[in-house]
Design an enzyme around this catalytic site. Sequence first.
Site, PDB file in Angstrom:
ATOM      1  N   GLY A 122      -9.429   4.374  -5.287  1.00 23.30           N
ATOM      2  CA  GLY A 122      -8.071   3.856  -5.504  1.00 23.30           C
ATOM      3  C   GLY A 122      -7.019   4.509  -4.632  1.00 23.30           C
ATOM      4  N   VAL A 123      -5.868   4.795  -5.233  1.00 22.80           N
ATOM      5  CA  VAL A 123      -4.745   5.416  -4.534  1.00 22.80           C
ATOM      6  C   VAL A 123      -5.180   6.774  -3.944  1.00 22.80           C
ATOM      7  CG1 VAL A 123      -2.476   6.476  -4.889  1.00 22.80           C
ATOM      8  CG2 VAL A 123      -3.024   4.334  -6.026  1.00 22.80           C
ATOM      9  N   ASP A 124      -5.899   7.519  -4.734  1.00 27.42           N
ATOM     10  CA  ASP A 124      -6.352   8.851  -4.338  1.00 27.42           C
ATOM     11  C   ASP A 124      -7.180   8.790  -3.045  1.00 27.42           C
ATOM     12  OD1 ASP A 124      -6.686  11.570  -4.650  1.00 27.42           O
ATOM     13  OD2 ASP A 124      -8.157  11.427  -6.280  1.00 27.42           O
ATOM     14  N   ASN A 182      -7.321  12.879  -9.963  1.00 26.93           N
ATOM     15  CA  ASN A 182      -8.070  13.327 -11.150  1.00 26.93           C
ATOM     16  C   ASN A 182      -8.000  14.843 -11.166  1.00 26.93           C
ATOM     17  OD1 ASN A 182     -10.472  14.514  -9.765  1.00 26.93           O
ATOM     18  ND2 ASN A 182     -10.698  12.416  -9.060  1.00 26.93           N
ATOM     19  N   TYR A 210      -8.691   4.052 -14.360  1.00 29.81           N
ATOM     20  CA  TYR A 210      -8.504   4.571 -15.722  1.00 29.81           C
ATOM     21  C   TYR A 210      -8.153   3.487 -16.748  1.00 29.81           C
ATOM     22  CZ  TYR A 210      -8.986   9.450 -14.102  1.00 29.81           C
ATOM     23  OH  TYR A 210      -9.455  10.628 -13.594  1.00 29.81           O
ATOM     24  N   SER A 220      -2.807   5.380 -13.760  1.00 35.51           N
ATOM     25  CA  SER A 220      -3.798   5.046 -14.807  1.00 35.51           C
ATOM     26  C   SER A 220      -4.157   3.566 -14.918  1.00 35.51           C
ATOM     27  CB  SER A 220      -3.371   5.551 -16.201  1.00 35.51           C
ATOM     28  OG  SER A 220      -3.478   6.954 -16.280  1.00 35.51           O
ATOM     29  N   ASP A 273       0.865  -1.179   0.000  1.00 38.48           N
ATOM     30  CA  ASP A 273       0.000   0.000   0.000  1.00 38.48           C
ATOM     31  C   ASP A 273       0.901   1.229   0.000  1.00 38.48           C
ATOM     32  OD1 ASP A 273      -1.648   2.142   0.746  1.00 38.48           O
ATOM     33  OD2 ASP A 273      -2.926   0.855   1.976  1.00 38.48           O
ATOM     34  N   ILE A 274       0.693   2.106  -0.943  1.00 36.62           N
ATOM     35  CA  ILE A 274       1.573   3.273  -1.068  1.00 36.62           C
ATOM     36  C   ILE A 274       1.491   4.183   0.164  1.00 36.62           C
ATOM     37  CG2 ILE A 274       0.011   4.876  -2.304  1.00 36.62           C
ATOM     38  CD1 ILE A 274       2.479   5.364  -4.230  1.00 36.62           C
ATOM     39  N   GLY A 327      -5.644   1.565 -12.878  1.00 41.28           N
ATOM     40  CA  GLY A 327      -6.772   1.111 -12.064  1.00 41.28           C
ATOM     41  C   GLY A 327      -8.079   1.567 -12.684  1.00 41.28           C
TER      42      GLY A 327
HETATM   43  N1  AR6 Z   1      -1.404   1.594  -2.872  1.00 41.87           N
HETATM   44  C1  AR6 Z   1      -0.797   1.249  -4.035  1.00 41.87           C
HETATM   45  N2  AR6 Z   1      -1.463   1.011  -5.174  1.00 41.87           N
HETATM   46  C2  AR6 Z   1      -2.814   1.086  -5.123  1.00 41.87           C
HETATM   47  C3  AR6 Z   1      -3.532   1.445  -3.949  1.00 41.87           C
HETATM   48  C4  AR6 Z   1      -2.761   1.703  -2.781  1.00 41.87           C
HETATM   49  N3  AR6 Z   1      -3.324   2.038  -1.630  1.00 41.87           N
HETATM   50  N4  AR6 Z   1      -4.856   1.458  -4.245  1.00 41.87           N
HETATM   51  C5  AR6 Z   1      -4.987   1.110  -5.546  1.00 41.87           C
HETATM   52  N5  AR6 Z   1      -3.755   0.877  -6.078  1.00 41.87           N
HETATM   53  P1  AR6 Z   1      -6.145   3.963  -9.387  1.00 41.87           P
HETATM   54  P2  AR6 Z   1      -5.976   5.510 -11.889  1.00 41.87           P
HETATM   55  C6  AR6 Z   1      -3.383   0.506  -7.454  1.00 41.87           C
HETATM   56  O1  AR6 Z   1      -7.532   3.556  -9.695  1.00 41.87           O
HETATM   57  O2  AR6 Z   1      -6.185   4.294 -12.703  1.00 41.87           O
HETATM   58  C7  AR6 Z   1      -9.375   7.684  -8.566  1.00 41.87           C
HETATM   59  O3  AR6 Z   1     -10.759   7.662  -8.314  1.00 41.87           O
HETATM   60  C8  AR6 Z   1      -4.474  -0.017  -8.354  1.00 41.87           C
HETATM   61  O4  AR6 Z   1      -4.652  -1.405  -8.122  1.00 41.87           O
HETATM   62  O5  AR6 Z   1      -5.833   4.395  -8.000  1.00 41.87           O
HETATM   63  O6  AR6 Z   1      -4.907   6.474 -12.297  1.00 41.87           O
HETATM   64  C9  AR6 Z   1      -8.862   9.082  -8.909  1.00 41.87           C
HETATM   65  O7  AR6 Z   1      -9.550  10.071  -8.180  1.00 41.87           O
HETATM   66  C10 AR6 Z   1      -3.909   0.284  -9.733  1.00 41.87           C
HETATM   67  O8  AR6 Z   1      -2.974  -0.722 -10.118  1.00 41.87           O
HETATM   68  O9  AR6 Z   1      -5.655   5.183 -10.330  1.00 41.87           O
HETATM   69  C11 AR6 Z   1      -9.136   9.169 -10.385  1.00 41.87           C
HETATM   70  O10 AR6 Z   1     -10.473   9.545 -10.625  1.00 41.87           O
HETATM   71  C12 AR6 Z   1      -3.111   1.585  -9.529  1.00 41.87           C
HETATM   72  O11 AR6 Z   1      -2.933   1.691  -8.110  1.00 41.87           O
HETATM   73  C13 AR6 Z   1      -8.899   7.765 -10.873  1.00 41.87           C
HETATM   74  O12 AR6 Z   1      -9.131   6.917  -9.728  1.00 41.87           O
HETATM   75  C14 AR6 Z   1      -3.818   2.839 -10.024  1.00 41.87           C
HETATM   76  O13 AR6 Z   1      -5.209   2.742  -9.767  1.00 41.87           O
HETATM   77  C15 AR6 Z   1      -7.481   7.540 -11.309  1.00 41.87           C
HETATM   78  O14 AR6 Z   1      -7.381   6.245 -11.846  1.00 41.87           O
END
Ligand code: AR6
Length: 174
Positions: free
Chosen positions: A31-33, A23, A125, A121, A9-10, A123
């Site tokens: 997700g990460v955000d 975003n 995206y 991107s 987990d980041i 996840g």
């Molecule tokens: N630590 C590390 N990696 C993670 C974590 C975490 N805690 N949580 C998810 N991932 P995403 P995007 C992975 O969706 O595709 C948000 O709603 C996940 O499995 O976080 O750039 C924003 O507000 C995937 O492999 O980011 C935007 O609207 C990677 O991180 C949108 O999602 C990225 O997934 C951005 O989408």
Amino acid sequence: MNISLVQGDITDQRVDAIVNAANSSLMGGGGVDGAIHRRGGPEILAECRELRASRYPDGLPTGQAVATTAGALQARWVIHTVGPVYSRGEDRSHLLASCYRESLVVAASLGAVTVAFPAISAGVYRWPMRDAARIALSTVRQAWPAGSSVAEARFVLFDSAAYAVFEEILAESR
Ligand code: AR6
């Protein structure tokens, strides 16, 4: 320059800067955000609101990056960047590469030594992981700012499948 891979987990990382896959609204999301705002607390959102009111009234454009406090996270800064939504009909790779490049520029301008990146991107995206990993690793390698403070780029992959893909691509390019 050192590129490292970690599965986890980041928001658990102890680094100078954590990159957020945000975003353009900068107002949080899933997700990460979502994880970053939850663990980092309201200070991060407060700074994001200020940024929206000052520098980015229309939101942070895709491919750009901006820093805020990291609030309660074990980091000094969060660097928010906006990845492109994956499109099969249009090549947006340059925008994804730009996220990594611009995040490194911001990290260097802050004097950060260690920087943690998620798979931007890949996840919500929907960017295919293998291609996302290729772009991430090749861009960070090429875009490392000359004489930069940044000594380590740590990719933090959430699950073992993502970790395995990054490991494979990193090994291929060594
Ligand atoms: N630590 C590390 N990696 C993670 C974590 C975490 N805690 N949580 C998810 N991932 P995403 P995007 C992975 O969706 O595709 C948000 O709603 C996940 O499995 O976080 O750039 C924003 O507000 C995937 O492999 O980011 C935007 O609207 C990677 O991180 C949108 O999602 C990225 O997934 C951005 O989408």
